[in-house]
Structure formats: structure tokens, C-alpha cells
Design an enzyme around this catalytic site. Structure first.
Site, short mmCIF file in Angstrom:
data_model
loop_
_atom_site.label_atom_id
_atom_site.label_comp_id
_atom_site.label_asym_id
_atom_site.label_seq_id
_atom_site.Cartn_x
_atom_site.Cartn_y
_atom_site.Cartn_z
CD GLU A 95 -2.65 -1.30 2.13
OE1 GLU A 95 -4.17 -1.07 1.86
OE2 GLU A 95 -2.96 0.35 3.09
CB CYS A 108 3.23 6.44 3.80
SG CYS A 108 3.88 5.41 4.37
CB CYS A 115 7.72 -6.44 7.93
SG CYS A 115 9.19 -5.61 8.96
CB CYS A 119 6.96 -4.22 15.34
SG CYS A 119 8.23 -3.59 14.46
CB CYS A 122 3.66 -3.35 13.25
SG CYS A 122 3.77 -3.40 11.30
CB CYS A 355 1.50 3.83 10.75
SG CYS A 355 2.14 5.41 10.73
N1 SAH Z 1 10.59 -0.87 9.29
C1 SAH Z 1 9.96 0.42 9.72
C2 SAH Z 1 9.30 1.83 8.85
C3 SAH Z 1 7.25 1.29 8.19
S1 SAH Z 1 6.99 1.05 10.07
C4 SAH Z 1 10.06 1.10 11.45
O1 SAH Z 1 9.28 0.24 11.51
O2 SAH Z 1 10.38 1.91 11.13
C5 SAH Z 1 6.62 3.02 9.79
C6 SAH Z 1 6.04 3.29 11.02
O3 SAH Z 1 4.45 2.60 11.60
C7 SAH Z 1 6.64 2.92 12.89
O4 SAH Z 1 7.49 3.60 13.46
C8 SAH Z 1 6.26 1.58 13.45
O5 SAH Z 1 6.51 1.84 14.81
C9 SAH Z 1 4.64 2.17 13.64
N2 SAH Z 1 3.62 1.51 13.13
C10 SAH Z 1 3.54 0.21 13.05
N3 SAH Z 1 2.66 -0.43 13.28
C11 SAH Z 1 2.09 0.81 13.96
C12 SAH Z 1 0.26 0.69 14.83
N4 SAH Z 1 -0.52 -0.06 14.60
N5 SAH Z 1 0.10 1.96 14.52
C13 SAH Z 1 1.01 3.16 14.63
N6 SAH Z 1 2.47 2.91 14.51
C14 SAH Z 1 2.57 2.18 13.75
FE1 SF4 Z 2 7.98 -4.17 10.18
FE2 SF4 Z 2 5.89 -3.16 11.10
FE3 SF4 Z 2 8.38 -3.75 13.08
FE4 SF4 Z 2 8.35 -1.48 10.62
S1 SF4 Z 2 7.10 -1.85 12.23
S2 SF4 Z 2 9.72 -3.42 11.61
S3 SF4 Z 2 6.99 -2.68 9.17
S4 SF4 Z 2 6.74 -4.89 11.72
#
Ligand code: SAH
Ligand code: SF4
Length: 385
Positions: A95, A108, A115, A119, A122, A355
Site C-alpha cells: 500500500e 508514504c 516484514c 513487531c 504492527c 500506520c
Molecule cells: N519498518 C520501518 C518502517 C515502516 S513502519 C519501521 O518500523 O520504522 C512505520 C512506522 O509505523 C513505524 O514507526 C512503526 O512503528 C509504526 N507502526 C507500525 N504499526 C503501527 C500501529 N499499529 N499503530 C501505529 N504505528 C504503527
Molecule cells: Fe516491520 Fe512493522 Fe516492525 Fe516496521 S513496525 S519493522 S514494518 S514489523
């Protein structure tokens, strides 16, 4: 006619394009002209490129193509946010989101389908890892969105005089690599795309307006600083190793001390004189006054700004967003210590464009959903209780 696959010009940086054109006897300025057609004017047909010699256009038609990934759906939010879902084959989707604000338009974009970092907050992490995107697929998101945003701008100029959105918000002035995937785990392909973003013959964006967001891939932060320094956001999310090991599992490989040292090395090359620390606000997990105090200590070690991100919940995570009052207080604690702190506004809520919500409806091909939730949620609850 060659039997090999046509070369997608979206994937070629200046050096590669100059090389290709050179092999056909063309001078470097031909490559620049071609690059302007492709990226600045958004051409997708060689026939349109009327100032290029006919023979050159024929060679291009025979051997090359210009195509972004196929769009499978598009959504517009009431607040002007636009979201595209791209089909990148084999049941993988990515996306891209355009967010117009008063003084800028931010795109974005995604760097991977899925990934590996996983995390627990996410939804991309819950899909597991499918594959790296190519430079053409990464830049293709910008190429496509730029054409779409420009089409909106032209139609508003012609007809709708009452359009309230100011013009700077209706062009792509900023790019953030904050969509799906960890950009620094797809380094070479992301680097090719970043170089095109800042190239004057391609997108001509300022390095300060292109942001890579990383969960902390230390060796690649060093390489990025040397190869193509752009603005850097680091997903901190926790102020100590015990909690960060759980929230950002990559921390087990590159713990905080190592990450903070890498941030300072990056600052020697960075176009901005600070790192943006992203910090997701998770109710009862990382949002107490004690966490704020630990963060303030961290901020003494690196020139930084904080961006607090209210967690966007999704069912499997088992996590909750910190209440608004807690987020405000947490931000105040940091500001009282002299730290520049912003709280991210949630945009495009009605189209799930925030995000961590991207491509949440895509099938999980690695079946990580069946493995991860228990592990992640239980581990975090233990930490809390
Ligand atoms: N992998 C990279 C970039 C993509 S994620 C990273 O982790 O930085 C981009 C941002 O979205 C990151 O700061 C991530 O922690 C945040 N993010 C991921 N899942 C989210 C969620 N459910 N709610 C709010 N922010 C989120
Ligand atoms: Fe990967 Fe999501 Fe963690 Fe970013 S926040 S490193 S996209 S799992």
C-alpha cells in the site's frame, strides 16, 4: 525483436540509464532527457517523447517498458487522504498513502511485501515476510501517485475554483518510507529508489524531505549515511532493552547502546541535525512517567526530536492505544525536559490508511498469524504485570 523481458525504466537510476543509453551509442544528456520524460512528466509511452530521435524511440519501444505495479484498489478519505493498494503478484499486495496537509503533501511508500522484524503492534509484522520490492516497484509507487495527484490538481484548476485545499498540499513534496516493510533490510533496491527521489532529473526532492524510517538496522544505517544521507526516523518505541526486545525484536540483535551510537554516526552525514525518534503509545506498556524519564535520559545521548504515534489498534494485537490524556501528559513530560515533541495526527481513519494498518486484509501466506499473537501478547503482558 528481443525475446528477453523488456527493461522497466522505472528501476534504473541515473548511472544505469546512462549506461543503457550509452550501449546504443547515446550521449549522457539523452539519458537525462529520457529520465525527465519518465519521472517528471510521468510518460508511459515512448511515442509521446517527441524530442527524442525516432531511432532512439524505436530502440526504447523494442527493449524497454515503463510500468508501475498494477493498482487493485483506490480509496479516498473525507480528509483528502488517498490510498492505493498495488498488486505485486503471487497474492502479495502493498500500500501507498498520500496525505495532504496545509504546507506539504506527503507520500508514504512501502519497501517490502510483509516484514521479517515482526513487531507485535504492527499488522505488517503479522503477515510475515513475503518478498523484497524491486527499485521499480518502490519508485513505481511514487511515479503512479504523482500522476494521480497531478491529475487532481489539473482538474481542480480547470473546474473547481472553490477547492479549499491549498496548492502545496496538492503536490508530493515529501516522501516517507513508513509503509509496509523495513527499508534497510532491502537496502540495495531502496537505495536505487532514494537516489531517483532526490535526482534533479527525476523527482528532485530535497534530501530533508525524504525520510527513511527504520526499526534500527545498525550496519545499514551506517551505509545509508555514506551512500545517500536523507532524513532519518528511528522507531524507538521503548526506552530500555528489556522492553524494546519485545516491542521491536530486532533490538535483540542491535541493542539500544549500539543503536544510539549509530544515530550519532548518522548525524555526521545527515541533511538534518536531528534524528526523529518515533514512539508508539501503547496503553500500560510503554507510556508511564517512568518510561518518559528513561526517554529523557536517552535524549541526552543523541540530538533528536520525538514523534509520539497513537497506536492504531487491530484485532490480533491484543494491545490498546494509550488514552488521549496520557499521551498529552507523556508529551508534556518530554517537552518540560526541553525536548521537541509532536503527537502524530491520525489521518485517513475511514479508509484504514494509518500506520501499521496497511494491507491488513491481505492473506497471510506464511501463517505467522498462527504463531505470533500468543508469543507477542503474552510476553508484553508479563512485562506489565
Ligand atoms: N519498518 C520501518 C518502517 C515502516 S513502519 C519501521 O518500523 O520504522 C512505520 C512506522 O509505523 C513505524 O514507526 C512503526 O512503528 C509504526 N507502526 C507500525 N504499526 C503501527 C500501529 N499499529 N499503530 C501505529 N504505528 C504503527
Ligand atoms: Fe516491520 Fe512493522 Fe516492525 Fe516496521 S513496525 S519493522 S514494518 S514489523
Amino acid at each position: 525483436m528481443s525475446s528477453t523481458e523488456p527493461i522497466n525504466l522505472l528501476g534504473l537510476d541515473t548511472a544505469a540509464l546512462t549506461d543503457l543509453v550509452g550501449r546504443w551509442g547515446g550521449k549522457p544528456f539523452r539519458a537525462k532527457q529520457l529520465q525527465r520524460w519518465v519521472h517528471q512528466r510521468g510518460a508511459d509511452s515512448f511515442d509521446d517523447m517527441t524530442d527524442l530521435a525516432r531511432e532512439f524511440r524505436q530502440q526504447l519501444t523494442a527493449h524497454c517498458s515503463i510500468h508501475a505495479p498494477d493498482v487493485s484498489s483506490e480509496h479516498r478519505s473525507a480528509d483528502g487522504t488517498r490510498k492505493w493498494l498495488f498488486d505485486v503478484g503471487k497474492n502479495n499486495a502493498i500500500e501507498t498513502v498520500f496525505i495532504p496537509e496545509d504546507d506539504r503533501g506527503t507520500l508514504c511508500i512501502s519497501s517490502q511485501a510483509g516484514c521479517t522484524v515482526a513487531c507485535p503492534f504492527c499488522s505488517t509484522g503479522y503477515q510475515g515476510f513475503n518478498r523484497n520490492l524491486t527499485t521499480a516497484e518502490i519508485i513505481g509507487q511514487l511515479w503512479y501517485a504523482k500522476r494521480a495527484v497531478q491529475a487532481d490538481l489539473s482538474s481542480a484548476r480547470v473546474g473547481d475554483q472553490a477547492e479549499a485545499v491549498p496548492e502545496p498540499a496538492r503536490v508530493i513534496s515529501n516522501v516517507v518510507m513508513m509503509g509496509m516493510g523495513e527499508p534497510l533490510l532491502n537496502y540495495d533496491q531502496v537505495l536505487g529508489a532514494l537516489r531517483l527521489m532526490i535526482d534533479d532529473n527525476a523527482y528532485g526532492l530535497s534530501r530533508r524531505r525524504v525520510t527513511v524510517s527504520t526499526s534500527g538496522v545498525v550496519p545499514m544505517m551506517d551505509r545509508l549515511g555514506r551512500d545517500c544521507p536523507v532524513a532519518l526516523a528511528v522507531s524507538l518505541h521503548a526506552p530500555n532493552d528489556a522492553l524494546r526486545d519485545k516491542l521491536v525484536p530486532l533490538n535483540r540483535k542491535h541493542p539500544l547502546a549500539e543503536l544510539l551510537a549509530a544515530c550519532n554516526r548518522y548525524l555526521e552525514h545527515a541533511p538534518r541535525d536531528f534524528i526523529t525518534f518515533e514512539y508508539i503509545m501503547l496503553d500500560g506498556v510503554n507510556d508511564t512517567d517512568q518510561h518518559a524519564r528513561e526517554l529523557i535520559d536517552i535524549a541526552k545521548q543523541v540530538r533528536c526530536k520525538f514523534n509520539l504515534i497513537p497506536f492504531n489498534p487491530f484485532p490480533q494485537s491484543g494491545l490498546k492505544r494509550s488514552p488521549a490524556a496520557r499521551i498529552r501528559l507523556f508529551a508534556q513530560r518530554l517537552m518540560d525536559a526541553g525536548l521537541v515533541t509532536t503527537v502524530r495526527k491520525t489521518r485517513g481513519d475511514d479508509i484504514a490508511a494509518a500506520c501499521g494498518q496497511l494491507a491488513g486484509d491481505v492473506k497471510d501466506r506464511t501463517r505467522i498469524n498462527e504463531r505470533l499473537p500468543d508469543r507477542a501478547v503474552i510476553a508484553i503482558k508479563q512485562e506489565r504485570g
